[in-house]
Design an enzyme around this catalytic site. Structure first.
Site, short mmCIF file in Angstrom:
data_model
loop_
_atom_site.label_atom_id
_atom_site.label_comp_id
_atom_site.label_asym_id
_atom_site.label_seq_id
_atom_site.Cartn_x
_atom_site.Cartn_y
_atom_site.Cartn_z
N GLY A 227 0.80 -1.21 0.00
CA GLY A 227 0.00 0.00 0.00
C GLY A 227 0.84 1.27 0.00
O GLY A 227 0.34 2.35 -0.30
N ARG A 228 2.09 1.12 0.36
CA ARG A 228 2.97 2.30 0.34
C ARG A 228 4.36 1.92 -0.15
O ARG A 228 5.35 2.56 0.19
CB ARG A 228 3.06 2.92 1.72
N LYS B 204 9.85 2.55 -0.62
CA LYS B 204 8.84 2.47 0.43
C LYS B 204 8.47 3.89 0.83
O LYS B 204 9.34 4.67 1.24
CB LYS B 204 9.40 1.69 1.62
N ASP C 132 -2.21 6.82 2.75
CA ASP C 132 -1.74 7.81 1.77
C ASP C 132 -0.57 7.30 0.94
O ASP C 132 -0.07 8.02 0.08
CB ASP C 132 -1.36 9.11 2.50
N GLY C 133 -0.10 6.09 1.23
CA GLY C 133 1.01 5.56 0.45
C GLY C 133 2.36 6.18 0.80
O GLY C 133 3.36 5.91 0.14
N ARG D 277 6.13 -12.98 1.03
CA ARG D 277 5.81 -13.21 2.44
C ARG D 277 4.93 -14.45 2.58
O ARG D 277 4.32 -14.89 1.60
CB ARG D 277 5.03 -11.99 2.97
N ASP E 155 2.04 -11.35 7.14
CA ASP E 155 2.49 -10.54 6.00
C ASP E 155 3.84 -9.90 6.28
O ASP E 155 4.43 -9.29 5.38
CB ASP E 155 1.44 -9.47 5.65
P1 AMP Z 1 2.76 -2.85 7.88
O1 AMP Z 1 2.33 -2.20 9.13
O2 AMP Z 1 3.93 -2.20 7.24
O3 AMP Z 1 3.00 -4.33 8.03
O4 AMP Z 1 1.58 -2.66 6.85
C1 AMP Z 1 0.35 -3.33 6.89
C2 AMP Z 1 -0.46 -3.01 5.65
O5 AMP Z 1 -0.86 -1.63 5.66
C3 AMP Z 1 0.29 -3.20 4.34
O6 AMP Z 1 -0.62 -3.65 3.38
C4 AMP Z 1 0.77 -1.81 4.02
O7 AMP Z 1 1.03 -1.64 2.65
C5 AMP Z 1 -0.40 -0.97 4.49
N1 AMP Z 1 0.02 0.40 4.83
C6 AMP Z 1 0.73 0.79 5.90
N2 AMP Z 1 0.91 2.12 5.89
C7 AMP Z 1 0.31 2.60 4.78
C8 AMP Z 1 0.15 3.91 4.22
N3 AMP Z 1 0.66 5.01 4.80
N4 AMP Z 1 -0.53 4.01 3.07
C9 AMP Z 1 -1.06 2.92 2.47
N5 AMP Z 1 -0.95 1.68 2.96
C10 AMP Z 1 -0.27 1.51 4.10
MG MG Z 2 4.19 -5.09 6.54
#
Ligand code: AMP
Ligand code: MG
Length: 492
Positions: free
Chosen positions: A90-91, A111, A123-124, A181, A250
């Site tokens: 997502g980001r 990232k 917001d990506g 993953r 994940d």
């Molecule tokens: P994580 O906490 O990095 O393991 O992320 C969990 C999920 O949330 C993953 O699918 C990420 O891509 C998504 N995600 C985390 N932060 C963001 C963000 N700021 N914008 C979009 N997706 C996010």
């Molecule tokens: Mg993650």
């Protein structure tokens, strides 16, 4: 100056429902923080070019380099035990793959590079703090000899991101042998897409485990291999006091690399129930729970592979159970083997595990610093003159004395001479780890004062964790009470 990244992409050749093609979203004013020159060289990328305006534009997502095929990977996962059929990058955006000087294929991923079809409400973007933390910790893990994703570069975007407060935005360029993953397998398994699971498994075998292609049951062999790699990995985490913080499926890479440094932290005082992550309300991912959680995650991996393991469901379950049965012995061997080495033991005796656990219990009761206790044991291994420095770490020094008597009796049965033992201990007991309070101080200096000198200094010190670096002795110290970090937060 060579203006090229020698991409050789394979993930982009997988079926199109494996990912979404998407370009990074440009940012206002890219500014370089750091390029990892050693890693660039390993990858066959000209560091001087990466540091040039053109290279920085690539690192910020403002320019798609030749040969890149930017994509966001699809994945699912269990988050805090809850099934989530769709997560995905997502980001993060995979630019492509390069084959390094060592012949190893690696992903290059941005990232914080803008929204993707998997962003949901996010917001990506990434805030500067998590970008710096991931850079510091992933490179520190690598220097500690622990498999980890790497940091090729960090840049500022010139844009703000809205979190609890307004923060400067950043982009991390992450490098991994792959970003696949357990949750990537689950993505297809949760859709009943057996062909997808198989195509992914074949890709992983071709990429990470080509020797398994000839095995009688390559998918069963893959399960066992991933179980082994992850068991070894988490044992290594425990041996340096690392707490991942968000061991969702994940965030569990089939390559066996540490991935996704969100609310991660390191133990100061030894405490198996230590939890730092603000969102880990029930301590699911506490330091001492990590092996059990890993087994849970690997069970989810086995479930995802089930249809590939045998034609009949029951036979598949038996194969899965055999693969998972490897976990216990493998983890114990890695953990207790590592613990013996930390105590300076080169031979293997039945009571060694108990001796190691007794030290940990004494450390817990005495509030002793995990990293410093082991590091200073190296000095004590030379003789009882070294005891004072270790004793001083225990609230009740008698706890150490009682244990040290047993330890010395055990050392007397060892073949190594004390100097050789000390040297061996110093190679497994780091002096320098990314102490939480140091990481926070670096982030604060960057955010509040636009001062990156502390970041660069910390990265430099942590590149040599096993060397005494007298000029940087303060970095080995635990936090003062007022410096202690009590909580960490996700990068989101
Ligand atoms: P994580 O906490 O990095 O393991 O992320 C969990 C999920 O949330 C993953 O699918 C990420 O891509 C998504 N995600 C985390 N932060 C963001 C963000 N700021 N914008 C979009 N997706 C996010
Ligand atoms: Mg993650």
């Amino acid at each position: 100056m060579t203006a090229a990244i020698p991409f050789a992409n394979t993930y982009a050749r997988l079926p199109e429902h494996f990912f979404a093609s998407v370009d990074p979203t440009p940012v206002a004013a890219p500014r370089l923080i750091r390029v990892n020159r050693d890693l660039a060289a390993e990858l066959g990328i000209d560091a001087a070019w990466l540091e040039s305006p053109e290279g920085v534009a690539v690192l910020a997502g403002n320019r798609v380099p030749e040969g890149a095929e930017p994509l966001a990977m699809a994945y699912a996962g269990h988050q805090f035990g809850n099934r989530v059929p769709q997560l995905g990058d997502g980001r993060a955006i995979l630019l492509g793959e390069v084959v390094g000087r060592d012949g190893l294929r690696r992903d290059i991923q941005l990232k914080g590079s803008g929204p993707t079809p998997f962003s949901r409400r996010g917001d990506g973007r990434a805030a500067l703090g998590p970008v710096l933390r991931e850079y510091i910790v992933s490179e520190a893990m690598t220097a500690l000899g622990i498999p980890s994703t790497r940091a090729l570069a960090a840049v500022l975007t010139g844009d703000s991101v809205m979190r609890e407060t307004v923060l400067p935005g950043g982009v991390l360029t992450r490098v991994a042998t792959s970003h696949i993953r357990v949750g990537t397998f689950q993505y297809f398994a949760m859709r009943g897409d057996v062909d997808g699971v198989r195509a992914l498994a074949d890709h992983v075998i071709g990429r990470h485990d080509p020797d398994l292609a000839e095995a009688p049951n390559p998918y069963a062999a893959l399960l066992t291999r991933v179980v082994e790699r992850q068991a070894d990995l988490v044992a290594r985490w425990l041996l340096v006091g690392f707490i991942h913080g968000v061991m969702n499926t994940d965030n569990c890479a089939v390559s066996g690399e540490t991935i996704d440094f969100g609310p991660c932290a390191f133990l100061d005082a030894y405490d198996p129930s230590a939890v730092f992550s603000a969102i880990d309300e029930y301590g699911r991912y506490a330091y001492g729970n990590q092996p059990g959680i890993l087994h849970w995650n690997l069970t989810r991996f086995a479930e995802a592979l089930l249809p590939l393991l045998a034609h009949e469901a029951e036979a598949g379950i038996a194969v899965a159970q055999d693969g998972l049965a490897v976990f216990g012995p493998r983890f114990e061997a890695a953990y207790y083997g590592g613990l013996r080495a930390k105590l300076g033991l080169t031979t293997d005796q039945d009571a060694d595990g108990e001796l190691g656990r007794a030290l940990l219990e004494a450390m817990q009761a005495g509030g002793a610093d995990f990293t410093l206790t082991f590091r200073r044991l190296g000095q004590a291994a030379l003789g009882p003159e070294g005891d004072a420095a270790v004793r001083a770490l225990f609230g009740d020094p008698g706890l150490y004395d009682a244990w040290a008597t047993r330890w010395r009796a055990r050392l007397a049965t060892e073949p190594l001479d004390p100097a050789a033992r000390r040297a061996a201990m110093d190679r497994v007991n780091p002096a320098f780890i990314p102490r939480n309070h140091r990481v926070e101080a670096v982030i604060q200096a960057a955010i509040a004062r636009d001062d990156f000198a502390p970041f660069h200094e910390l990265v430099t010190v942590l590149a040599r964790p096993y060397d005494d670096q007298p000029a940087f002795a303060a970095y080995a110290e635990p936090p003062q009470p007022h410096e202690r970090v009590l909580q960490t937060f996700c990068g989101t």
